[in-house]
Enzyme design. Structure first.
Site, PDB file in Angstrom:
ATOM      1  N   HIS A  32       0.879  -1.175   0.000  1.00  0.00           N
ATOM      2  CA  HIS A  32       0.000   0.000   0.000  1.00  0.00           C
ATOM      3  C   HIS A  32       0.919   1.228   0.000  1.00  0.00           C
ATOM      4  CE1 HIS A  32      -2.724   2.970   1.929  1.00  0.00           C
ATOM      5  NE2 HIS A  32      -3.723   2.179   1.579  1.00  0.00           N
TER       6      HIS A  32
ATOM      7  N   ASP B  24       3.181  -4.538   7.905  1.00  0.00           N
ATOM      8  CA  ASP B  24       1.965  -3.736   7.792  1.00  0.00           C
ATOM      9  C   ASP B  24       0.789  -4.708   7.887  1.00  0.00           C
ATOM     10  OD1 ASP B  24      -0.273  -2.411   6.961  1.00  0.00           O
ATOM     11  OD2 ASP B  24       0.547  -1.689   5.066  1.00  0.00           O
TER      12      ASP B  24
ATOM     13  N   GLN C 212      -4.447  -5.122   6.833  1.00  0.00           N
ATOM     14  CA  GLN C 212      -5.465  -5.985   6.218  1.00  0.00           C
ATOM     15  C   GLN C 212      -5.422  -7.404   6.767  1.00  0.00           C
ATOM     16  OE1 GLN C 212      -7.829  -4.937   4.262  1.00  0.00           O
ATOM     17  NE2 GLN C 212      -7.075  -2.911   3.733  1.00  0.00           N
TER      18      GLN C 212
ATOM     19  N   LYS D 147     -10.186  -0.537  10.577  1.00  0.00           N
ATOM     20  CA  LYS D 147     -10.378  -1.688   9.688  1.00  0.00           C
ATOM     21  C   LYS D 147     -10.709  -2.947  10.496  1.00  0.00           C
ATOM     22  CE  LYS D 147      -7.139   0.121   6.259  1.00  0.00           C
ATOM     23  NZ  LYS D 147      -7.966   0.588   5.142  1.00  0.00           N
TER      24      LYS D 147
HETATM   25  C1  LIG Z   1      -2.377  -2.739   3.582  1.00  0.00           C
HETATM   26  C2  LIG Z   1      -2.670  -1.369   4.115  1.00  0.00           C
HETATM   27  N1  LIG Z   1      -1.724  -0.698   4.754  1.00  0.00           N
HETATM   28  C3  LIG Z   1      -1.933   0.511   5.267  1.00  0.00           C
HETATM   29  C4  LIG Z   1      -3.137   1.146   5.118  1.00  0.00           C
HETATM   30  C5  LIG Z   1      -3.322   2.498   5.678  1.00  0.00           C
HETATM   31  O1  LIG Z   1      -4.257   2.503   6.688  1.00  0.00           O
HETATM   32  P1  LIG Z   1      -4.748   3.867   7.339  1.00  0.00           P
HETATM   33  O2  LIG Z   1      -5.200   4.745   6.208  1.00  0.00           O
HETATM   34  O3  LIG Z   1      -5.850   3.465   8.234  1.00  0.00           O
HETATM   35  O4  LIG Z   1      -3.579   4.440   8.065  1.00  0.00           O
HETATM   36  C6  LIG Z   1      -4.160   0.504   4.433  1.00  0.00           C
HETATM   37  C7  LIG Z   1      -5.453   1.166   4.208  1.00  0.00           C
HETATM   38  O5  LIG Z   1      -6.173   0.876   3.288  1.00  0.00           O
HETATM   39  C8  LIG Z   1      -3.921  -0.788   3.916  1.00  0.00           C
HETATM   40  O6  LIG Z   1      -4.882  -1.454   3.270  1.00  0.00           O
END
Ligand SMILES: Cc1ncc(COP(=O)(O)O)c(C=O)c1O
Length: 424
Positions: free
Chosen positions: A141, A218, A221, A244
């Site tokens: 991401h 990370d 998900q 999430k």
């Molecule tokens: C794999 C992954 N990492 C990081 C994030 C970032 O999350 P946030 O916007 O809640 O900080 C997301 C959000 O969609 C994600 O899907």
């Protein structure tokens, strides 16, 4: 010739009870699931973007502001003590949820994005220098790409990217080859938000650790879909977002091994993160407060604790089993529709079904499905390099939660049928 799959309309309750979850009762815990959208029952399949909140989470927020609102750590009065205790209890809940060894390893942040930036700007700033390397994967991401790019640019370091195959799986051999004497940190997703790929983290971490390189995961998900044990994984950092995983927005978690966190400089300066301040010198507070400058999102942390307890009580294994069946069903039903190309067919996937439909822009598809009450996401999903890898500008993504039913997958397949009719 391919024929359109006619997904059998299942008996949702009998199937949904099979995984050990009573979906009718569970769905009643989520008031928003009773909404009607454009006159149709809401079919919420955008859980990867954010999940819906059970009543216990809504109640935790209202209860906090109704009965204990006060700043934490600073007061001797009763409300402040209540708020501090509830905030401490939430940290303990997170510790248990991740099976971390110690609450000092749990840092409250705004979300996965802030957690990763924190590590890049503290651990990264100290350990990454000119000519060094940061290793990520091709399925990250943007929030696990850009913080490292900023760091590398500032330091004259290089961002290395481990490739993925046509299924969207990490190519472990290539990954291993990219780790070298200059690699200072590996940052890798647990589950890809665009492809649903589950990364074989144990292997990734073993490879990195054999070379003495720490690993940030990370987990944004991953934590909504299956149990995560940071000690069993032996990861060095683990990041996730509360919203999430059925908690509120504005709260998230960075787990870090204590020795590493202790060795890192603070992220932001301000109240709470200090031990003493004079104009000549400031000393910093102990973990976890050293990384929590300023008044935190107290209600958010408490409500996140309520969310984690809620899913733990349901059983992460049951959640994983139900979602896995649901994803297999969705993959079959959607994948069999002529003109659909699935993007991301990894053997181990969680929560996400990404696809494109011939001659139909994902945005149009999303708009038509919305008319049917079906919420899915279209676009690059903050993973533009993944789109480039598969040669598409955008995909349609249906992302699952444990409250989704087989009947909702049937509704998605039927909705896609309507889209095809409109564009035929
Ligand atoms: C794999 C992954 N990492 C990081 C994030 C970032 O999350 P946030 O916007 O809640 O900080 C997301 C959000 O969609 C994600 O899907």
């Amino acid at each position: 010739m391919t024929t359109i799959a006619q997904p059998v309309v299942r008996e949702p309750l009998s199937r949904d009870l099979a995984a050990g979850l009573d979906l009718a009762t569970i769905r009643a815990d989520f008031p928003i699931l009773a909404e009607r959208i454009n006159g149709k029952p809401l079919v919420y399949l955008d859980n990867g973007a954010t999940s819906q909140k059970p009543q216990v989470v809504l109640d935790a927020i209202v209860n906090y502001y109704t009965h204990m609102n006060a700043n934490i750590h600073r007061g001797v009065h009763t409300l402040s003590v209540r708020a501090t205790e509830a905030h401490d209890a939430a940290r303990q809940t997170v510790r248990k949820f991740l099976n971390a060894a110690d609450t000092r390893e749990i840092i409250f942040v705004r979300g996965a994005t802030e957690a990763i930036n924190l590590v890049a700007q503290t651990y990264g700033r100290v350990h990454v220098g000119a000519g060094d390397e940061v290793l990520i994967t091709a399925m990250e991401h943007h929030s696990n790409i850009v913080p490292w790019q900023i760091l590398c640019e500032e330091k004259g370091a290089h961002l290395k990217v481990a490739p993925i195959n046509d299924r969207g799986e990490l190519m472990l051999d290539e990954f291993a080859k990219l780790i070298g004497p200059h690699t200072k940190i590996v940052a890798v997703t647990h589950v890809s938000n665009a492809l649903g790929t589950v990364v074989p983290l144990r292997q990734v971490i073993d490879i990195a650790h054999r070379c003495g390189v720490p690993v940030l995961v990370d987990g944004a998900q991953a934590v909504p879909h299956f149990a995560v044990d940071v000690q069993a994984l032996d990861c060095d950092f683990y990041a996730f977002s509360g919203h999430k995983v059925y908690g509120p927005t504005g709260i998230g978690v960075l787990y870090g091994k204590r020795a590493l966190l202790n060795s890192m400089p603070p992220y932001q300066g301000g109240g709470d993160m200090i031990s003493s301040v004079t104009f000549a010198k400031t000393t910093y507070n102990d973990l976890p407060f050293k990384f929590e400058a300023g008044t935190p999102d107290i209600a958010g942390a408490i409500a996140l604790g309520a969310a984690l307890k809620y899913i733990t009580n349901l059983g992460m294994d049951k959640i994983a089993a139900h979602e896995s069946e649901l994803l297999a069903y969705a993959t079959e039903a959607v994948g069999a529709i002529p003109g659909i190309r699935l993007i991301g067919t990894a053997r181990d996937r969680a929560g996400v079904l990404s696809f494109v439909l011939d001659h139909v822009h994902p945005h149009d598809l999303g708009t038509i499905l919305d008319r049917e009450g079906i919420a899915i996401r279209t676009g690059h999903h903050c993973a533009q390099p993944v789109m480039d890898r598969f040669g598409v500008p955008a995909t349609t993504r249906a992302s699952l939660a444990f409250y989704n039913t087989f009947a909702e997958i049937d509704a998605l397949a039927a909705g896609l049928g309507k889209v095809k009719e409109i564009f035929s």
